[in-house]
Design a protein around this motif. Structure first.
Motif, PDB file in Angstrom:
ATOM      1  N   ARG A 172       0.806  -1.230   0.000  1.00 50.27           N
ATOM      2  CA  ARG A 172       0.000   0.000   0.000  1.00 50.27           C
ATOM      3  C   ARG A 172       0.836   1.276   0.000  1.00 50.27           C
ATOM      4  O   ARG A 172       0.409   2.294  -0.529  1.00 50.27           O
ATOM      5  N   THR A 173       2.022   1.219   0.604  1.00 49.93           N
ATOM      6  CA  THR A 173       2.851   2.423   0.746  1.00 49.93           C
ATOM      7  C   THR A 173       4.316   2.098   0.464  1.00 49.93           C
ATOM      8  O   THR A 173       4.733   0.943   0.516  1.00 49.93           O
ATOM      9  N   PHE A 174       5.092   3.131   0.181  1.00 45.89           N
ATOM     10  CA  PHE A 174       6.534   2.967  -0.003  1.00 45.89           C
ATOM     11  C   PHE A 174       7.214   2.776   1.356  1.00 45.89           C
ATOM     12  O   PHE A 174       6.841   3.399   2.334  1.00 45.89           O
ATOM     13  N   SER A 175       8.218   1.906   1.378  1.00 42.38           N
ATOM     14  CA  SER A 175       8.980   1.708   2.618  1.00 42.38           C
ATOM     15  C   SER A 175      10.414   1.276   2.318  1.00 42.38           C
ATOM     16  O   SER A 175      11.110   0.771   3.189  1.00 42.38           O
ATOM     17  N   GLY A 176      10.820   1.453   1.054  1.00 37.69           N
ATOM     18  CA  GLY A 176      12.166   1.044   0.643  1.00 37.69           C
ATOM     19  C   GLY A 176      12.153  -0.067  -0.394  1.00 37.69           C
ATOM     20  O   GLY A 176      13.087  -0.197  -1.190  1.00 37.69           O
ATOM     21  N   TRP A 177      11.089  -0.870  -0.394  1.00 39.39           N
ATOM     22  CA  TRP A 177      10.993  -1.981  -1.348  1.00 39.39           C
ATOM     23  C   TRP A 177      11.003  -1.494  -2.795  1.00 39.39           C
ATOM     24  O   TRP A 177      11.458  -2.207  -3.701  1.00 39.39           O
ATOM     25  N   GLU A 178      10.485  -0.269  -2.994  1.00 38.56           N
ATOM     26  CA  GLU A 178      10.333   0.268  -4.353  1.00 38.56           C
ATOM     27  C   GLU A 178      11.668   0.400  -5.081  1.00 38.56           C
ATOM     28  O   GLU A 178      11.718   0.364  -6.309  1.00 38.56           O
ATOM     29  N   LYS A 179      12.770   0.513  -4.305  1.00 35.79           N
ATOM     30  CA  LYS A 179      14.102   0.621  -4.923  1.00 35.79           C
ATOM     31  C   LYS A 179      14.480  -0.652  -5.669  1.00 35.79           C
ATOM     32  O   LYS A 179      15.321  -0.629  -6.578  1.00 35.79           O
ATOM     33  N   GLU A 180      13.873  -1.769  -5.272  1.00 37.04           N
ATOM     34  CA  GLU A 180      14.185  -3.053  -5.918  1.00 37.04           C
ATOM     35  C   GLU A 180      13.745  -3.085  -7.377  1.00 37.04           C
ATOM     36  O   GLU A 180      14.242  -3.882  -8.168  1.00 37.04           O
TER      37      GLU A 180
END
Length: 303
Positions: free
Chosen positions: A50-58
């Motif tokens: 639901r939200t960004f938390s660092g995973w999006e960098k992958e």
């Protein structure tokens, strides 16, 4: 291929894809609600869908993104569960759209789950991607909203494909396990009238179809189903024969309603007629290994 991201990849279908692709990608990353860790060379990264938390960098420099996120429909359709079924699909798809747009080097191809349930109940017409008729009920409207959330955001550097998948039959998960158990204990008769169609696909063909779609760069909507939908009564008869049980007690709609209440699910999952065919896969030259149900059952029941 370099990097594969599977969002919500710890379930049955995610593991089918991991097993298929583990030697075909240099790196595999699973986005999971579990803890971040690396197991057997697979990187697991926590996300809440639901939200960004660092995973999006992958997602940077990924070759392929596959999104399998969504609350299981194998539950009672209470108001709360219906809301979660819808939101889990919409919100995960929307946040991935944002993540892809934020990437400097976004995934080259994004495959998003959808469902063959998007087509109307059909005892007559076979539904393909071109002429298939969309119906109007809760499950269909969820599918429509899901695909709309996926396609309405333009990702100019990322190809997009919606996977209208049917029941995936596998040795270690999915619908085949409970169906096999029912057949072995004598409850492998027709369900409801038995004239409703089942669209299905063997787990190996499912994984091969995903790889084929990537290789051919097929975009838009695509039915990931076997070429031979089969009526429920015939499906169960073939299953009884495959497990070696001589008879199967039929389950009327009335008894299915009672049973589904106690195991907290919905009869729609077995009573809806899904008469769906893989027109685009076939037109592009995909070869099914287990297009025949007898052959599929023989493989699934082998050691």
């Amino acid at each position: 291929m370099k990097k594969l991201i599977i969002a919500a990849g710890t379930g049955f279908l995610g593991q089918v894809l991991v097993n298929h692709f583990k030697n075909k990608f240099e790196e595999i990353v699973i986005l999971t609600r579990g803890k971040s860790q690396t197991i057997d060379g697979i990187k697991y990264v926590n996300w809440n869908a639901r939200t960004f938390s660092g995973w999006e960098k992958e997602l940077e420099n990924a070759t392929v993104l596959i999104n399998l996120a969504g609350k299981s429909v194998d539950c009672r359709y209470t108001k709360e569960n219906k809301k979660e079924i819808l939101l889990s699909r919409i919100e995960s798809t929307k946040i991935l759209n944002k993540a892809v747009l934020n990437c400097q080097n976004p995934p080259k191809h994004w495959l998003n789950s959808s469902t063959s349930t998007i087509y109307r109940f059909s005892l007559d017409k076979q539904m393909d991607e071109i002429d298939g008729e969309i119906g109007n009920d809760f499950s269909i409207n969820v599918a429509l909203s899901w695909e709309k959330a996926f396609f309405k955001t333009e990702t100019t550097d990322t190809l997009k494909t919606a996977l209208r998948t049917s029941i995936v039959l596998g040795k270690k998960g999915g619908a085949f396990i409970p169906l096999k158990t029912l057949a072995k204990i004598g409850f492998g008769g027709k369900q409801g009238k038995g004239n409703q169609f089942i669209s299905w696909i063997h787990e190996e063909d499912f994984a091969n179809a995903i790889e084929f779609i990537l290789q051919k760069e097929i975009i838009g909507v695509i039915n990931v189903v076997s070429p031979e939908p089969i009526r429920n009564a015939n499906f169960m008869m073939k299953l009884r024969k495959a497990v070696g049980f001589p008879f199967g007690i039929p389950m009327s709609k009335f008894f299915l309603e009672i049973g589904s209440f106690f195991i907290r699910t919905e009869t729609e999952l077995v009573l809806k007629s899904r008469n769906v065919i893989p027109k685009r896969l076939l037109e592009n030259g995909f070869q099914f290994k287990f297009g025949n149900l007898d052959k599929a059952f023989e493989n699934l029941l082998s050691k």
